[in-house]
Design a protein around this motif. Structure first.
Motif, mmCIF file in Angstrom:
data_model
loop_
_atom_site.group_PDB
_atom_site.id
_atom_site.type_symbol
_atom_site.label_atom_id
_atom_site.label_comp_id
_atom_site.label_asym_id
_atom_site.label_seq_id
_atom_site.Cartn_x
_atom_site.Cartn_y
_atom_site.Cartn_z
ATOM 1 N N ALA A 1 0.841 -1.196 0.000
ATOM 2 C CA ALA A 1 0.000 0.000 0.000
ATOM 3 C C ALA A 1 0.876 1.246 0.000
ATOM 4 N N ASP A 2 0.496 2.242 -0.786
ATOM 5 C CA ASP A 2 1.324 3.450 -0.910
ATOM 6 C C ASP A 2 1.476 4.204 0.405
ATOM 7 N N ASP B 1 -6.485 2.711 -5.982
ATOM 8 C CA ASP B 1 -7.583 2.452 -5.040
ATOM 9 C C ASP B 1 -7.874 0.967 -4.834
ATOM 10 N N THR B 2 -6.883 0.234 -4.374
ATOM 11 C CA THR B 2 -7.043 -1.206 -4.174
ATOM 12 C C THR B 2 -7.040 -1.637 -2.714
ATOM 13 N N VAL B 3 -6.585 -0.762 -1.809
ATOM 14 C CA VAL B 3 -6.482 -1.096 -0.393
ATOM 15 C C VAL B 3 -7.280 -0.078 0.402
ATOM 16 N N ARG B 4 -8.158 -0.571 1.257
ATOM 17 C CA ARG B 4 -8.983 0.328 2.066
ATOM 18 C C ARG B 4 -8.503 0.297 3.506
ATOM 19 N N ASP B 5 -8.306 1.473 4.080
ATOM 20 C CA ASP B 5 -7.868 1.597 5.465
ATOM 21 C C ASP B 5 -8.686 2.686 6.131
ATOM 22 N N GLY B 6 -9.549 2.299 7.050
ATOM 23 C CA GLY B 6 -10.352 3.276 7.774
ATOM 24 C C GLY B 6 -11.240 4.117 6.880
ATOM 25 N N GLY B 7 -11.776 3.537 5.835
ATOM 26 C CA GLY B 7 -12.668 4.259 4.939
ATOM 27 C C GLY B 7 -11.964 5.045 3.848
ATOM 28 N N SER C 1 -2.035 0.527 -4.545
ATOM 29 C CA SER C 1 -1.037 -0.516 -4.303
ATOM 30 C C SER C 1 0.119 -0.283 -5.258
ATOM 31 N N ILE C 2 1.322 -0.342 -4.728
ATOM 32 C CA ILE C 2 2.529 -0.163 -5.520
ATOM 33 C C ILE C 2 3.126 -1.537 -5.795
ATOM 34 N N LEU C 3 3.416 -1.804 -7.054
ATOM 35 C CA LEU C 3 4.137 -3.010 -7.441
ATOM 36 C C LEU C 3 5.620 -2.697 -7.374
ATOM 37 N N MET C 4 6.349 -3.496 -6.599
ATOM 38 C CA MET C 4 7.794 -3.337 -6.492
ATOM 39 C C MET C 4 8.445 -4.640 -6.932
ATOM 40 N N GLY C 5 9.607 -4.543 -7.547
ATOM 41 C CA GLY C 5 10.302 -5.730 -8.008
ATOM 42 C C GLY C 5 11.799 -5.625 -7.822
ATOM 43 N N MET C 6 12.418 -6.790 -7.850
ATOM 44 C CA MET C 6 13.876 -6.881 -7.742
ATOM 45 C C MET C 6 14.324 -8.032 -8.640
ATOM 46 N N LEU C 7 15.367 -7.778 -9.427
ATOM 47 C CA LEU C 7 15.980 -8.818 -10.247
ATOM 48 C C LEU C 7 17.204 -9.369 -9.540
#
Length: 163
Positions: free
Chosen positions: A118-119, A141-147, A152-158
């Motif tokens: 979550a951002d 707008d994918t994660v709800r916290d307290g209304g 959501s941030i996609l993070m990656g590592m190679l």
């Protein structure tokens, strides 16, 4: 993780502070959770879960998991949380992230590890960046916290980017 760890895992899954940014499913009684865990598949290439313990007293404080579609996929998704709140902010999450990624790259022969965060979960983002993850994308707008809805941030590592 083994059967002795079930009660701690159940307690964390029912702590709103611990699960604030996680998809937790529906509440279960301890007996229901034990039955669910008993049916859980054994560790395999598709999913490996480790408990996170402190070195000093070997206390279980969290868990970390890699999930993949199979060895030919070359990538896996990382999930991690520290369930014991007195251990937050002490570097355990960063170290467990590094160790699990090293396991994925060296033992599972992965090329890529990714995760969603979550951002607004700034502590987790900071830990992931320290380990070598970079932002690759965003789902709005994918994660709800307290209304309030958060991205959501996609993070990656190679492999080769682990710090």
């Amino acid at each position: 993780m083994d059967e002795d760890d079930t009660e701690a895992h159940w307690r964390w899954k029912h702590d709103p502070d611990v699960m604030r940014w996680m998809d937790n499913g529906y509440p279960m009684t301890l007996a229901q959770f034990r039955a669910y865990k008993a049916e859980f598949p054994a560790a395999s290439y598709a999913q490996i879960v480790f408990g996170i313990e402190t070195l000093a007293d070997e206390r279980l404080i969290g868990l970390v998991r890699l999930t993949t579609d199979g060895p030919e996929a070359g990538g896996a998704e990382l999930d991690i949380y520290i369930g014991e709140k007195d251990c937050w902010g002490k570097g355990y999450g960063t170290e467990a992230t590094r160790l699990m990624c090293r396991y994925g790259f060296d033992t599972m022969r992965l090329h890529r590890v990714m995760l969603w965060v979550a951002d607004a979960n700034t502590a987790a983002i900071r830990a992931y960046r320290k380990a070598g993850f970079t932002e690759e994308g965003r789902a709005r707008d994918t994660v709800r916290d307290g209304g309030v809805w958060h991205d959501s941030i996609l993070m990656g590592m190679l492999e080769g980017e682990l710090r």
